[in-house]
Design an enzyme around this catalytic site. Structure first.
Site, PDB file in Angstrom:
ATOM      1  CE1 TYR A 156      -3.903   2.230   0.818  1.00 45.73           C
ATOM      2  CE2 TYR A 156      -2.512   3.123   2.562  1.00 45.73           C
ATOM      3  CZ  TYR A 156      -3.648   3.192   1.778  1.00 45.73           C
ATOM      4  OH  TYR A 156      -4.528   4.228   1.963  1.00 45.73           O
ATOM      5  CE  LYS A 160      -3.612   5.153  -1.156  1.00 43.90           C
ATOM      6  NZ  LYS A 160      -4.613   5.651  -2.137  1.00 43.90           N
TER       7      LYS A 160
HETATM    8  N1  NAD Z   1      -9.553   6.520   5.364  1.00 40.08           N
HETATM    9  C1  NAD Z   1      -8.323   6.997   5.533  1.00 40.08           C
HETATM   10  O1  NAD Z   1      -7.925   7.447   6.641  1.00 40.08           O
HETATM   11  C2  NAD Z   1      -7.372   7.032   4.370  1.00 40.08           C
HETATM   12  C3  NAD Z   1      -6.058   7.432   4.613  1.00 40.08           C
HETATM   13  C4  NAD Z   1      -5.167   7.536   3.550  1.00 40.08           C
HETATM   14  C5  NAD Z   1      -5.610   7.230   2.271  1.00 40.08           C
HETATM   15  N2  NAD Z   1      -6.893   6.813   2.076  1.00 40.08           N
HETATM   16  C6  NAD Z   1      -7.286   6.510   0.697  1.00 40.08           C
HETATM   17  O2  NAD Z   1      -8.530   7.131   0.417  1.00 40.08           O
HETATM   18  C7  NAD Z   1      -9.215   6.367  -0.573  1.00 40.08           C
HETATM   19  C8  NAD Z   1     -10.623   6.044  -0.088  1.00 40.08           C
HETATM   20  O3  NAD Z   1     -10.516   5.222   1.071  1.00 40.08           O
HETATM   21  P1  NAD Z   1     -11.688   5.029   2.143  1.00 40.08           P
HETATM   22  O4  NAD Z   1     -11.058   5.139   3.462  1.00 40.08           O
HETATM   23  O5  NAD Z   1     -12.834   5.874   1.786  1.00 40.08           O
HETATM   24  O6  NAD Z   1     -12.006   3.481   1.884  1.00 40.08           O
HETATM   25  P2  NAD Z   1     -13.396   2.686   1.752  1.00 40.08           P
HETATM   26  O7  NAD Z   1     -13.033   1.256   1.763  1.00 40.08           O
HETATM   27  O8  NAD Z   1     -14.382   3.208   2.736  1.00 40.08           O
HETATM   28  O9  NAD Z   1     -13.912   3.106   0.295  1.00 40.08           O
HETATM   29  C9  NAD Z   1     -13.225   2.735  -0.874  1.00 40.08           C
HETATM   30  C10 NAD Z   1     -14.229   2.562  -1.996  1.00 40.08           C
HETATM   31  O10 NAD Z   1     -13.514   2.243  -3.203  1.00 40.08           O
HETATM   32  C11 NAD Z   1     -14.193   1.185  -3.859  1.00 40.08           C
HETATM   33  N3  NAD Z   1     -13.244   0.461  -4.704  1.00 40.08           N
HETATM   34  C12 NAD Z   1     -12.227  -0.352  -4.296  1.00 40.08           C
HETATM   35  N4  NAD Z   1     -11.560  -0.830  -5.361  1.00 40.08           N
HETATM   36  C13 NAD Z   1     -12.145  -0.298  -6.466  1.00 40.08           C
HETATM   37  C14 NAD Z   1     -11.888  -0.412  -7.855  1.00 40.08           C
HETATM   38  N5  NAD Z   1     -10.887  -1.172  -8.310  1.00 40.08           N
HETATM   39  N6  NAD Z   1     -12.683   0.281  -8.715  1.00 40.08           N
HETATM   40  C15 NAD Z   1     -13.705   1.048  -8.256  1.00 40.08           C
HETATM   41  N7  NAD Z   1     -14.000   1.181  -6.944  1.00 40.08           N
HETATM   42  C16 NAD Z   1     -13.220   0.525  -6.050  1.00 40.08           C
HETATM   43  C17 NAD Z   1     -14.747   0.334  -2.730  1.00 40.08           C
HETATM   44  O11 NAD Z   1     -15.797  -0.514  -3.178  1.00 40.08           O
HETATM   45  C18 NAD Z   1     -15.208   1.400  -1.743  1.00 40.08           C
HETATM   46  O12 NAD Z   1     -16.527   1.821  -2.000  1.00 40.08           O
HETATM   47  C19 NAD Z   1      -8.357   5.147  -0.835  1.00 40.08           C
HETATM   48  O13 NAD Z   1      -7.530   5.374  -1.961  1.00 40.08           O
HETATM   49  C20 NAD Z   1      -7.513   5.045   0.407  1.00 40.08           C
HETATM   50  O14 NAD Z   1      -6.322   4.337   0.193  1.00 40.08           O
HETATM   51  C21 NAD Z   1      -7.779   6.697   3.095  1.00 40.08           C
END
Ligand code: NAD
Length: 301
Positions: A156, A160
């Site tokens: 990951y 990233k």
């Molecule tokens: N939540 C955090 O604190 C955090 C921190 C750093 C980065 N992020 C990044 O933010 C983004 C969103 O994360 P989140 O926390 O909302 O996660 P989440 O799991 O709540 O939501 C992610 C969404 O992406 C969809 N998804 C996954 N793979 C997919 C694909 N190949 N094509 C289309 N849709 C797809 C999933 O079905 C889900 O609805 C991600 O890239 C994650 O790595 C989140």
């Protein structure tokens, strides 16, 4: 009047978490939104929510790291909503393990969804903008796990950190054409981080206090990055959480040693490498980069 009136935006992974909040916020600011989502039911629910609020939205189901799906998302924007102004690359997954225990499948799945999942829609969007000579906005989703380095997330974090580099490079390529590309490192309570950011608690006397780790807090900054108001900002990496926005400085050379115009021997390096650490105060041993996080559960509830 919204910041995005008349604009059309794509958000990948918009069915839940940060992407859902971003899609709803872009719609509130006046954009019509293509919800890209591999989980069709979750994506449909967000489309319904946007329409119920008086906005315009369409779902394009599928895995955004597949080239045909990514190209179709752009086609849906153009054919059903009439144009494309902004792309938010948000979709993501986790498969956490130390590298010793990580399977090739866990490595490949994370690299594909994040890195190809950024490349494929960006390629399709940039191609369209260049074909018609239009400017555009791309928002990428990196993470502190990559740019600071989080234990147990080599797949990951590599993806990233790669996304942060991708944003900086595509920003340079797009600058003279009015195509801006920025990355956010968000932090919020979502399905992906369940447990990490605690439960939402009512404040004193049952009053609702500002919920610092709510995923919707990230969305206004993303809406800004999708708008004309951010046309002067590109190739930057921002930390976004709660009511805070941070600006990260990219890898920067902090000190140098040279060997007076003669190729080093390995022995000479061994003798002098300590000068680099002495000049910078940096420790030579492996360190927990996440200790440098400005906002954590102990500093913000
Ligand atoms: N939540 C955090 O604190 C955090 C921190 C750093 C980065 N992020 C990044 O933010 C983004 C969103 O994360 P989140 O926390 O909302 O996660 P989440 O799991 O709540 O939501 C992610 C969404 O992406 C969809 N998804 C996954 N793979 C997919 C694909 N190949 N094509 C289309 N849709 C797809 C999933 O079905 C889900 O609805 C991600 O890239 C994650 O790595 C989140």
């Amino acid at each position: 009047m919204g910041l995005l009136d008349g604009k059309v935006a794509i958000v990948t992974g918009a069915g839940r978490g940060l992407g859902r909040g971003e899609a709803l916020e872009l719609a509130r600011e006046g954009a019509a939104v293509v919800v890209g989502e591999v989980d069709e039911a979750a994506g449909s629910a967000v489309v319904d929510e946007i329409r119920a609020g008086g906005g315009r939205a369409v779902l394009h189901p599928g895995d955004c790291s597949e080239i045909d799906v990514a190209e179709a998302i752009v086609d849906v924007a153009l054919e059903q909503l009439g144009r494309l102004d902004a792309l938010v690359n948000n979709a993501g997954i986790l498969r956490d393990r130390t590298v010793l225990k990580m399977t090739p499948e866990e490595w490949d799945a994370v690299i594909k969804v994040h890195l190809r999942g950024h490349y494929a829609p960006t390629h399709a969007a940039v191609r369209h903008w260049r074909e018609i000579g239009q400017s555009g906005r791309v928002v990428c989703t990196a993470s502190t796990s990559g740019i600071l380095g989080n234990f147990g997330q080599s797949n990951y974090g590599a993806a990233k950190a790669g996304i942060a580099a991708f944003a900086q490079i595509v920003a340079q390529e797009g600058w003279k054409y009015g195509i801006t590309v920025n990355a956010i490192c968000p932090a919020a309570r979502t399905r992906m981080t369940e447990g990490a950011y605690g439960d939402r608690l009512p404040g004193p006397g049952g009053q609702e206090e500002f919920d610092f780790w709510h995923p919707d807090n990230v969305a206004p900054f993303v809406a800004f990055l999708c708008s004309d108001a951010s046309s002067h900002i590109s190739g930057k990496v921002f930390g976004v959480q709660g009511d805070t926005v941070e600006l990260y400085r990219p890898y920067t050379s902090e000190a140098a040693i040279d060997n007076g115009g003669v190729r080093w021997t390995a022995e000479q390096v061994a003798e002098r490498v300590a000068e680099l650490f002495a000049a910078t105060g940096m420790a030579p041993e492996a360190q927990n980069g996440m200790a440098r996080l400005r906002y954590t559960m102990t500093t913000r509830q």
